[in-house]
Design an enzyme around this catalytic site. Structure first.
Site, PDB file in Angstrom:
ATOM      1  N   ASP A  12       0.558  -8.402  -0.296  1.00 47.85           N
ATOM      2  CA  ASP A  12       1.921  -8.605   0.202  1.00 47.85           C
ATOM      3  C   ASP A  12       2.815  -8.622  -1.030  1.00 47.85           C
ATOM      4  O   ASP A  12       2.718  -9.531  -1.857  1.00 47.85           O
ATOM      5  CB  ASP A  12       1.984  -9.938   0.956  1.00 47.85           C
ATOM      6  CG  ASP A  12       3.399 -10.287   1.408  1.00 47.85           C
ATOM      7  OD1 ASP A  12       4.349  -9.572   1.038  1.00 47.85           O
ATOM      8  OD2 ASP A  12       3.550 -11.293   2.127  1.00 47.85           O
ATOM      9  N   ASP A  53       1.829  -6.782   4.877  1.00 50.55           N
ATOM     10  CA  ASP A  53       0.800  -6.443   3.894  1.00 50.55           C
ATOM     11  C   ASP A  53       0.606  -4.939   3.752  1.00 50.55           C
ATOM     12  O   ASP A  53       0.528  -4.233   4.758  1.00 50.55           O
ATOM     13  CB  ASP A  53      -0.526  -7.075   4.308  1.00 50.55           C
ATOM     14  CG  ASP A  53      -0.445  -8.582   4.269  1.00 50.55           C
ATOM     15  OD1 ASP A  53      -0.354  -9.118   3.160  1.00 50.55           O
ATOM     16  OD2 ASP A  53      -0.430  -9.213   5.341  1.00 50.55           O
ATOM     17  N   TYR A  90      12.075 -10.040   0.637  1.00 48.02           N
ATOM     18  CA  TYR A  90      11.600 -11.411   0.592  1.00 48.02           C
ATOM     19  C   TYR A  90      10.159 -11.447   0.066  1.00 48.02           C
ATOM     20  O   TYR A  90       9.329 -10.634   0.444  1.00 48.02           O
ATOM     21  CB  TYR A  90      11.657 -12.026   2.000  1.00 48.02           C
ATOM     22  CG  TYR A  90      11.417 -13.508   1.967  1.00 48.02           C
ATOM     23  CD1 TYR A  90      12.366 -14.373   1.422  1.00 48.02           C
ATOM     24  CD2 TYR A  90      10.220 -14.052   2.440  1.00 48.02           C
ATOM     25  CE1 TYR A  90      12.133 -15.738   1.367  1.00 48.02           C
ATOM     26  CE2 TYR A  90       9.988 -15.414   2.387  1.00 48.02           C
ATOM     27  CZ  TYR A  90      10.950 -16.248   1.846  1.00 48.02           C
ATOM     28  OH  TYR A  90      10.720 -17.604   1.782  1.00 48.02           O
ATOM     29  N   GLY A 103      -9.926  -6.371 -16.081  1.00 46.55           N
ATOM     30  CA  GLY A 103     -11.200  -5.902 -15.514  1.00 46.55           C
ATOM     31  C   GLY A 103     -11.138  -5.452 -14.064  1.00 46.55           C
ATOM     32  O   GLY A 103     -11.399  -4.305 -13.758  1.00 46.55           O
ATOM     33  N   ASN A 104     -10.837  -6.375 -13.145  1.00 47.91           N
ATOM     34  CA  ASN A 104     -10.657  -5.989 -11.748  1.00 47.91           C
ATOM     35  C   ASN A 104      -9.741  -7.008 -11.078  1.00 47.91           C
ATOM     36  O   ASN A 104      -9.411  -8.029 -11.672  1.00 47.91           O
ATOM     37  CB  ASN A 104     -12.012  -5.872 -11.017  1.00 47.91           C
ATOM     38  CG  ASN A 104     -12.749  -7.187 -10.995  1.00 47.91           C
ATOM     39  OD1 ASN A 104     -12.291  -8.164 -10.421  1.00 47.91           O
ATOM     40  ND2 ASN A 104     -13.900  -7.215 -11.651  1.00 47.91           N
ATOM     41  N   TYR A 231      -0.778 -23.601  -2.168  1.00 48.71           N
ATOM     42  CA  TYR A 231      -0.604 -22.554  -1.168  1.00 48.71           C
ATOM     43  C   TYR A 231       0.513 -21.596  -1.576  1.00 48.71           C
ATOM     44  O   TYR A 231       1.600 -22.019  -1.925  1.00 48.71           O
ATOM     45  CB  TYR A 231      -0.310 -23.159   0.204  1.00 48.71           C
ATOM     46  CG  TYR A 231      -1.533 -23.122   1.066  1.00 48.71           C
ATOM     47  CD1 TYR A 231      -2.029 -21.907   1.510  1.00 48.71           C
ATOM     48  CD2 TYR A 231      -2.227 -24.277   1.392  1.00 48.71           C
ATOM     49  CE1 TYR A 231      -3.171 -21.838   2.276  1.00 48.71           C
ATOM     50  CE2 TYR A 231      -3.369 -24.224   2.168  1.00 48.71           C
ATOM     51  CZ  TYR A 231      -3.832 -23.002   2.605  1.00 48.71           C
ATOM     52  OH  TYR A 231      -4.964 -22.937   3.365  1.00 48.71           O
ATOM     53  N   LYS A 234      -0.575 -16.917   3.265  1.00 53.21           N
ATOM     54  CA  LYS A 234      -1.868 -16.768   3.937  1.00 53.21           C
ATOM     55  C   LYS A 234      -2.628 -15.591   3.338  1.00 53.21           C
ATOM     56  O   LYS A 234      -2.053 -14.715   2.728  1.00 53.21           O
ATOM     57  CB  LYS A 234      -1.672 -16.591   5.443  1.00 53.21           C
ATOM     58  CG  LYS A 234      -1.716 -17.917   6.198  1.00 53.21           C
ATOM     59  CD  LYS A 234      -3.152 -18.412   6.389  1.00 53.21           C
ATOM     60  CE  LYS A 234      -3.252 -19.795   6.982  1.00 53.21           C
ATOM     61  NZ  LYS A 234      -3.402 -20.907   6.041  1.00 53.21           N
ATOM     62  N   ASP A 235      -3.943 -15.592   3.581  1.00 56.30           N
ATOM     63  CA  ASP A 235      -4.803 -14.652   2.849  1.00 56.30           C
ATOM     64  C   ASP A 235      -4.963 -13.294   3.513  1.00 56.30           C
ATOM     65  O   ASP A 235      -5.523 -12.393   2.936  1.00 56.30           O
ATOM     66  CB  ASP A 235      -6.168 -15.303   2.654  1.00 56.30           C
ATOM     67  CG  ASP A 235      -6.016 -16.659   2.010  1.00 56.30           C
ATOM     68  OD1 ASP A 235      -5.607 -16.694   0.850  1.00 56.30           O
ATOM     69  OD2 ASP A 235      -6.258 -17.667   2.681  1.00 56.30           O
ATOM     70  N   GLN A 244     -22.034   3.042  14.438  1.00 60.67           N
ATOM     71  CA  GLN A 244     -22.955   3.996  15.093  1.00 60.67           C
ATOM     72  C   GLN A 244     -24.313   4.060  14.367  1.00 60.67           C
ATOM     73  O   GLN A 244     -24.465   3.583  13.261  1.00 60.67           O
ATOM     74  CB  GLN A 244     -22.345   5.404  15.171  1.00 60.67           C
ATOM     75  CG  GLN A 244     -20.952   5.480  15.760  1.00 60.67           C
ATOM     76  CD  GLN A 244     -20.828   5.135  17.232  1.00 60.67           C
ATOM     77  OE1 GLN A 244     -19.853   4.589  17.692  1.00 60.67           O
ATOM     78  NE2 GLN A 244     -21.863   5.461  18.008  1.00 60.67           N
ATOM     79  N   LYS A 245     -25.288   4.652  15.049  1.00 63.45           N
ATOM     80  CA  LYS A 245     -26.666   4.837  14.566  1.00 63.45           C
ATOM     81  C   LYS A 245     -27.329   3.514  14.190  1.00 63.45           C
ATOM     82  O   LYS A 245     -27.684   2.754  15.047  1.00 63.45           O
ATOM     83  CB  LYS A 245     -26.701   5.830  13.386  1.00 63.45           C
ATOM     84  CG  LYS A 245     -26.268   7.225  13.765  1.00 63.45           C
ATOM     85  CD  LYS A 245     -27.351   7.929  14.558  1.00 63.45           C
ATOM     86  CE  LYS A 245     -26.930   9.332  14.914  1.00 63.45           C
ATOM     87  NZ  LYS A 245     -27.728   9.898  16.009  1.00 63.45           N
ATOM     88  N   TYR A 349       2.305 -25.995   3.244  1.00 63.50           N
ATOM     89  CA  TYR A 349       3.402 -26.750   2.612  1.00 63.50           C
ATOM     90  C   TYR A 349       2.938 -28.147   2.263  1.00 63.50           C
ATOM     91  O   TYR A 349       2.093 -28.717   2.955  1.00 63.50           O
ATOM     92  CB  TYR A 349       4.594 -26.851   3.570  1.00 63.50           C
ATOM     93  CG  TYR A 349       5.181 -25.511   3.902  1.00 63.50           C
ATOM     94  CD1 TYR A 349       6.317 -25.050   3.257  1.00 63.50           C
ATOM     95  CD2 TYR A 349       4.574 -24.694   4.838  1.00 63.50           C
ATOM     96  CE1 TYR A 349       6.848 -23.809   3.555  1.00 63.50           C
ATOM     97  CE2 TYR A 349       5.087 -23.448   5.137  1.00 63.50           C
ATOM     98  CZ  TYR A 349       6.229 -23.014   4.504  1.00 63.50           C
ATOM     99  OH  TYR A 349       6.743 -21.790   4.794  1.00 63.50           O
TER     100      TYR A 349
HETATM  101  C1  F6R Z   1       1.555 -14.408   5.746  1.00 59.53           C
HETATM  102  C2  F6R Z   1       2.858 -15.057   5.718  1.00 59.53           C
HETATM  103  C3  F6R Z   1       3.017 -16.502   5.933  1.00 59.53           C
HETATM  104  C4  F6R Z   1       3.876 -17.111   4.838  1.00 59.53           C
HETATM  105  C5  F6R Z   1       4.346 -18.477   5.202  1.00 59.53           C
HETATM  106  C6  F6R Z   1       5.118 -19.146   4.067  1.00 59.53           C
HETATM  107  O1  F6R Z   1       1.726 -13.061   5.601  1.00 59.53           O
HETATM  108  O2  F6R Z   1       3.825 -14.362   5.514  1.00 59.53           O
HETATM  109  O3  F6R Z   1       1.801 -17.172   6.045  1.00 59.53           O
HETATM  110  O4  F6R Z   1       3.143 -17.158   3.665  1.00 59.53           O
HETATM  111  O5  F6R Z   1       5.135 -18.352   6.346  1.00 59.53           O
HETATM  112  O6  F6R Z   1       6.343 -18.547   3.920  1.00 59.53           O
HETATM  113  P1  F6R Z   1       7.449 -19.013   2.873  1.00 59.53           P
HETATM  114  O7  F6R Z   1       6.850 -18.849   1.530  1.00 59.53           O
HETATM  115  O8  F6R Z   1       8.560 -18.083   3.143  1.00 59.53           O
HETATM  116  O9  F6R Z   1       7.776 -20.448   3.188  1.00 59.53           O
HETATM  117 MG    MG Z   2       0.876 -11.080   5.222  1.00 60.20          MG
HETATM  118 MG    MG Z   3       3.438 -12.908   3.952  1.00 57.25          MG
END
Ligand code: F6R
Ligand code: MG
Ligand code: MG
Length: 370
Positions: A12, A53, A90, A103-104, A231, A234-235, A244-245, A349
């Site tokens: 993202d 994303d 945003y 590296g990666n 935080y 989200k991930d 298949q197979k 949060y």
């Molecule tokens: C996942 C996503 C949400 C935000 C969450 C926090 O793609 O967009 O999980 O990470 O709503 O948003 P902010 O940082 O705007 O408070």
């Molecule tokens: Mg997202």
């Molecule tokens: Mg997001």
């Protein structure tokens, strides 16, 4: 025939109107970067978005965690971030957590799902991208498709499928290194279930056929807060599944998505919401959700991709989406209460912790009345 590697690298790096979808220009910049810099490094690529994303799928012969492949995608995201900033999107560059590439991209923010495969004569596979949720969202659909004849009749009908699958599961709460366990279905399905019930801690990383030994599934297991120490979003996991197979059929893999099971994510990454199967390039709406998953089907020949087919673009899934909307509405009716909001450890949060600390001072302990 040299082995082929499938790599999805996803991040993202900014979106329009909050966490809804990347701008056309941002997508274009990422796409152009890959087109211009790919040289002979990759065989083929596909770039799309699900919610906010952007996922880059590449095919190549360099193996997994390859520095050049990862750097190409990392740099595409860095270049995209410049455009995101220019457009005032945003969360510009939100998932790029480290300054310098080393590296990666593992542990740097973007999600990765990769597999090095011995290409079969026909090589159908699926690319899943989910938004407003986390990697545990795939636990239940994978468990059902890879262990249960109620979803995969292949367990009754195909001698290859009947031999079962090996699950590799990661304890994502362990942050010093990768902590994984391998368990075999069908003998150990209750152990697999005992782990996979806890979507925030135990996540399927990969699945292998016990018949051919070939890998069927690779899931991104990144937990951004384990990298950043707090935080940061989200991930939003990606996944590759060969079908298949010696593996379940495409329709068997898709069948558990009819449930719309409740997963972590939704508004502010801090709620439970039903996972809605959506068409590719879908955006986000109700209550910054609901959590969504898209799935593209491809075939592969000598590393070359066919055009994608959007598996959730069918009238059947409109019916599912309506049911999932009902489930979303139902849980939203109870607002912040109980199961609707995630436990403290999973909230995106820290504000609520501070509130509780302040309120703690105002509690009184009543003297025992005799
Ligand atoms: C996942 C996503 C949400 C935000 C969450 C926090 O793609 O967009 O999980 O990470 O709503 O948003 P902010 O940082 O705007 O408070
Ligand atoms: Mg997202
Ligand atoms: Mg997001």
């Amino acid at each position: 025939m040299a082995k082929i590697t499938l790599s999805i690298i996803k991040a993202d790096i900014g979106s329009i109107g909050g966490h809804i979808k990347p701008s056309q220009r941002l997508l274009q910049v990422v796409e152009n970067y890959i087109k211009e810099k790919r040289g002979n490094l990759i065989i083929d690529s596909y770039i799309g978005h699900t919610g906010d994303d952007i996922a880059i799928l590449t095919t190549h012969k360099k193996g997994v965690l390859n520095e050049k492949i990862h750097k190409l995608c990392w740099n595409a995201f860095i270049t995209g971030t410049d455009m995101a900033k220019k457009q005032g999107l945003y969360g510009a560059g939100q998932d790029l957590l480290k300054e310098t590439f080393s590296g990666n991209v593992k542990g740097m923010g973007p999600a990765i799902a990769e597999m090095e495969i011995e290409e079969r004569a026909a090589e159908p596979f699926l690319m899943f991208v989910a938004d407003k949720t986390d990697p545990g969202a795939y636990n239940l659909p994978l468990y059902l498709a890879f262990t249960d004849p109620m979803y995969t009749p292949g367990f009754i009908l195909s001698p290859q499928i009947r031999k079962g699958f090996k699950f590799r599961i990661m304890d994502v709460s362990y942050t010093q290194a990768d902590k994984v366990i391998e368990l075999n279905s069908p003998e150990e399905i209750y152990d697999i279930a005992a782990l996979l019930r806890d979507n925030e801690r135990f996540v399927v990383e990969g699945i292998w056929s016990r018949d051919s030994g070939e890998q069927a599934v690779s899931v991104s297991t990144t937990r951004l807060h384990n990298i950043a120490g707090k935080y940061v979003g989200k991930d939003d996991p990606v996944m590759l599944v060969r079908t298949q197979k010696d593996f379940p059929a495409t329709g068997e893999i898709l069948s558990p998505y009819t449930i719309g099971h409740y997963v972590a994510g939704f508004m502010r990454g801090s709620h439970s919401g039903p996972l809605m199967p959506v068409k590719i390039n879908s955006s986000i709406s109700f209550f910054d959700g609901p959590p969504v998953v898209s799935c593209l089907a491809f075939c592969l020949k000598d590393g070359k991709l066919t055009e994608p087919v959007d598996t959730f673009d069918h009238p059947y899934w409109d019916y599912v989406r309506n049911n999932v909307s009902r489930k979303a509405e139902e849980i939203r009716r109870q607002g912040f209460s109980g199961a609707a909001m995630l436990p403290m450890s999973e909230l995106e949060y820290t504000g609520v912790m501070e509130t509780l600390k302040e309120l703690e001072k105002r509690f009184i302990i009543r003297k025992k009345q005799s």
